[in-house]
Structures are given as structure tokens and as C-alpha cells.
Write a protein that holds these residues in place. Sequence first.
Motif, mmCIF file in Angstrom:
data_model
loop_
_atom_site.group_PDB
_atom_site.id
_atom_site.type_symbol
_atom_site.label_atom_id
_atom_site.label_comp_id
_atom_site.label_asym_id
_atom_site.label_seq_id
_atom_site.Cartn_x
_atom_site.Cartn_y
_atom_site.Cartn_z
ATOM 1 N N GLU A 56 0.708 -1.264 -0.052
ATOM 2 C CA GLU A 56 -0.222 -0.068 0.015
ATOM 3 C C GLU A 56 0.838 1.054 -0.063
ATOM 4 O O GLU A 56 1.951 1.183 0.547
ATOM 5 N N LEU A 57 0.618 2.334 -0.608
ATOM 6 C CA LEU A 57 0.960 3.582 -0.581
ATOM 7 C C LEU A 57 -0.349 4.752 -0.615
ATOM 8 O O LEU A 57 -0.994 4.586 -1.762
ATOM 9 N N TYR A 58 -0.388 5.486 0.305
ATOM 10 C CA TYR A 58 -1.511 6.357 0.419
ATOM 11 C C TYR A 58 -1.160 7.533 0.927
ATOM 12 O O TYR A 58 -0.214 7.697 1.877
ATOM 13 N N VAL A 59 -1.659 8.589 0.135
ATOM 14 C CA VAL A 59 -1.415 10.108 0.442
ATOM 15 C C VAL A 59 -3.016 10.622 0.491
ATOM 16 O O VAL A 59 -3.660 10.590 -0.289
ATOM 17 N N MET A 60 -3.205 11.477 1.714
ATOM 18 C CA MET A 60 -4.472 12.261 1.728
ATOM 19 C C MET A 60 -4.652 12.843 0.764
ATOM 20 O O MET A 60 -3.851 13.697 -0.107
ATOM 21 N N PRO A 61 -6.050 12.735 -0.023
ATOM 22 C CA PRO A 61 -6.345 13.290 -1.202
ATOM 23 C C PRO A 61 -5.829 14.733 -1.397
ATOM 24 O O PRO A 61 -5.391 15.129 -2.450
ATOM 25 N N ALA A 62 -6.034 15.569 -0.317
ATOM 26 C CA ALA A 62 -5.833 16.979 -0.298
ATOM 27 C C ALA A 62 -4.311 17.404 -0.780
ATOM 28 O O ALA A 62 -4.101 18.424 -1.178
ATOM 29 N N LEU A 63 -3.659 16.499 -0.383
ATOM 30 C CA LEU A 63 -2.036 16.599 -0.517
ATOM 31 C C LEU A 63 -1.340 15.831 -1.507
ATOM 32 O O LEU A 63 -0.213 15.809 -1.726
ATOM 33 N N ARG A 64 -2.140 15.149 -2.559
ATOM 34 C CA ARG A 64 -1.687 14.593 -3.502
ATOM 35 C C ARG A 64 -1.002 15.686 -4.515
ATOM 36 O O ARG A 64 -1.618 16.697 -4.675
ATOM 37 N N GLY A 65 0.150 15.242 -5.179
ATOM 38 C CA GLY A 65 0.922 16.332 -6.191
ATOM 39 C C GLY A 65 1.811 17.068 -5.445
ATOM 40 O O GLY A 65 2.645 17.921 -5.939
ATOM 41 N N SER A 66 2.178 16.681 -3.896
ATOM 42 C CA SER A 66 2.872 17.753 -3.317
ATOM 43 C C SER A 66 4.358 16.891 -3.020
ATOM 44 O O SER A 66 5.191 17.649 -2.244
ATOM 45 N N GLY A 67 4.480 15.641 -3.504
ATOM 46 C CA GLY A 67 5.713 15.096 -3.387
ATOM 47 C C GLY A 67 5.721 14.368 -2.293
ATOM 48 O O GLY A 67 6.674 13.485 -2.031
ATOM 49 N N ILE A 68 4.628 14.064 -1.384
ATOM 50 C CA ILE A 68 4.515 13.092 -0.420
ATOM 51 C C ILE A 68 4.651 11.747 -0.643
ATOM 52 O O ILE A 68 5.584 10.795 -0.147
ATOM 53 N N GLY A 69 3.884 11.144 -1.717
ATOM 54 C CA GLY A 69 4.154 9.724 -2.356
ATOM 55 C C GLY A 69 5.411 9.325 -2.899
ATOM 56 O O GLY A 69 5.915 8.590 -2.526
ATOM 57 N N THR A 70 5.942 10.362 -3.543
ATOM 58 C CA THR A 70 7.574 10.176 -3.996
ATOM 59 C C THR A 70 8.549 10.017 -2.819
ATOM 60 O O THR A 70 9.135 9.154 -2.797
ATOM 61 N N THR A 71 8.118 10.905 -1.953
ATOM 62 C CA THR A 71 9.177 10.721 -0.815
ATOM 63 C C THR A 71 8.814 9.376 0.144
ATOM 64 O O THR A 71 9.940 8.752 0.355
ATOM 65 N N LEU A 72 7.755 8.929 0.333
ATOM 66 C CA LEU A 72 7.612 7.665 0.825
ATOM 67 C C LEU A 72 7.994 6.586 -0.051
ATOM 68 O O LEU A 72 8.730 5.852 0.570
ATOM 69 N N LEU A 73 7.761 6.526 -1.382
ATOM 70 C CA LEU A 73 8.481 5.592 -2.188
ATOM 71 C C LEU A 73 9.870 5.657 -2.319
ATOM 72 O O LEU A 73 10.477 4.286 -2.109
ATOM 73 N N GLU A 74 10.448 6.515 -2.030
ATOM 74 C CA GLU A 74 11.992 6.662 -2.163
ATOM 75 C C GLU A 74 12.621 6.058 -0.642
ATOM 76 O O GLU A 74 13.545 5.331 -0.572
ATOM 77 N N HIS A 75 11.977 6.594 0.365
ATOM 78 C CA HIS A 75 12.281 5.871 1.576
ATOM 79 C C HIS A 75 11.824 4.463 1.826
ATOM 80 O O HIS A 75 12.742 3.731 2.393
ATOM 81 N N ALA A 76 10.781 4.028 1.003
ATOM 82 C CA ALA A 76 10.569 2.556 1.109
ATOM 83 C C ALA A 76 11.518 1.863 0.326
ATOM 84 O O ALA A 76 12.019 0.823 0.806
ATOM 85 N N ILE A 77 11.881 2.441 -0.620
ATOM 86 C CA ILE A 77 13.145 1.568 -1.636
ATOM 87 C C ILE A 77 14.390 1.581 -0.605
ATOM 88 O O ILE A 77 14.889 0.773 -0.607
ATOM 89 N N ALA A 78 14.571 2.757 -0.097
ATOM 90 C CA ALA A 78 16.001 3.024 1.011
ATOM 91 C C ALA A 78 15.883 1.950 1.792
ATOM 92 O O ALA A 78 17.098 1.406 2.156
ATOM 93 N N GLU A 79 14.645 1.770 2.380
ATOM 94 C CA GLU A 79 14.624 0.798 3.603
ATOM 95 C C GLU A 79 14.829 -0.661 2.971
ATOM 96 O O GLU A 79 15.494 -1.395 3.837
ATOM 97 N N VAL A 80 14.116 -0.884 2.113
ATOM 98 C CA VAL A 80 14.371 -2.260 1.377
ATOM 99 C C VAL A 80 15.746 -2.663 1.053
ATOM 100 O O VAL A 80 16.331 -3.675 1.580
ATOM 101 N N LEU A 81 16.567 -1.387 0.478
ATOM 102 C CA LEU A 81 17.949 -1.801 0.271
ATOM 103 C C LEU A 81 18.680 -1.947 1.503
ATOM 104 O O LEU A 81 19.726 -3.086 1.629
ATOM 105 N N ARG A 82 18.438 -1.324 2.447
ATOM 106 C CA ARG A 82 19.168 -1.328 3.837
ATOM 107 C C ARG A 82 19.002 -2.692 4.252
ATOM 108 O O ARG A 82 19.973 -3.207 4.843
ATOM 109 N N ARG A 83 17.743 -3.273 4.084
ATOM 110 C CA ARG A 83 17.548 -4.600 4.518
ATOM 111 C C ARG A 83 17.856 -5.668 3.624
ATOM 112 O O ARG A 83 17.645 -6.933 3.784
#
Length: 169
Positions: free
Chosen positions: A98-125
Motif C-alpha cells: 500500500e501507498l496512500y497520500v491524503m487526497p488534499a495533499l496529492r501532487g505535493s511530493g509526499i508519495g514520491t518521498t514515501l516511495l523513495e524511503h521505502a526503496i531505501a529501507e528495502v535496500l538497507r534490509r
Amino acid sequence: MTTSDAHGPNASTRGIRIAVPDDAATAARLQVEFAEEFDTPTPSREVLEPRFRRLIADPDGFVLFAGDDAGGGDPTGYALVTLRPTVYCDGPLAVLDELYVMPALRGSGIGTTLLEHAIAEVLRRGGGEMHINVDEIDVDARRFYERHGFVNVEPGTDYRMLCYIRELA
């Protein structure tokens, strides 16, 4: 799985943190809100909370929260990742469940930041690959993931990968 997002001016300032088991109720609430927004079935908060608690406590999964100031406020988005062994790479295979961003905040980079951090954490593991299932009709989510390097065609082929599902219980 659905999301919509783009790089925005505040994307790099969004706080991201890994959830702890005591965050299970927040994760369950966000999952229910996500399902309600897209009119998809999901278990109740009461069912989801112990599941999230177990998943967050397990080293083979993690939840990320965005924008809650290290636990001091309500998250503006979240990502859920599970890991499993595979023969296709040396480390675990990650599934972005799952990856979810509150509707009013979509387009502000939150999803990108979450995805980048998720990838970084997967690589760390030690992870070697990430899978994401997206509904074919969810064009926004498909564009989002494609913009971030995900493909639905196996390299070297000219046909799409499909995900088959069967409920067992």
C-alpha cells in the motif's frame, strides 16, 4: 494499490518515520480511509489493528508514515511493505502492499518521498527487487510508478505481467 503524486516544493521537507507496534491503530485507520476513498473492501479497524501490530513488529515488514512530525501529529500518508525470500535475487523480494497520500495533499511530493524511503529501507534490509500491484484502470497510480522506474513488462519481453489472486479463506 492507488496513489497519485508528483515532486513538489515541499517534498524534501516531509518527515518520514518507520512505524512502531504502538502505531498499529493509526495504520489501521489510514488503511480503512484508503479503502473507503476507493470503495474497495477491507477488514475493519478492529481486525486490521492486531494485524498491523504483528506486521510492524516483524522484521519482514514495515510501515512508513509521512508528515506526522515524529509521532506528534496525524500522518499525511503511509506506505506498507512486506519482504519475503526469493530465488530471483540474493536478498528479499519486497512488495509495496500500500501507498496512500491524503487526497488534499496529492501532487505535493509526499508519495514520491514515501516511495523513495521505502526503496531505501528495502535496500538497507538487503532487498533486491520490489513488486507493486496496481489496478489496470488506475492510470494515475500506473503513471506514478512508471515515472519512478517500475514497469509492467518484464525486461526482454513485449507482454505485460499479470497478477492472479485467489482468496483462500
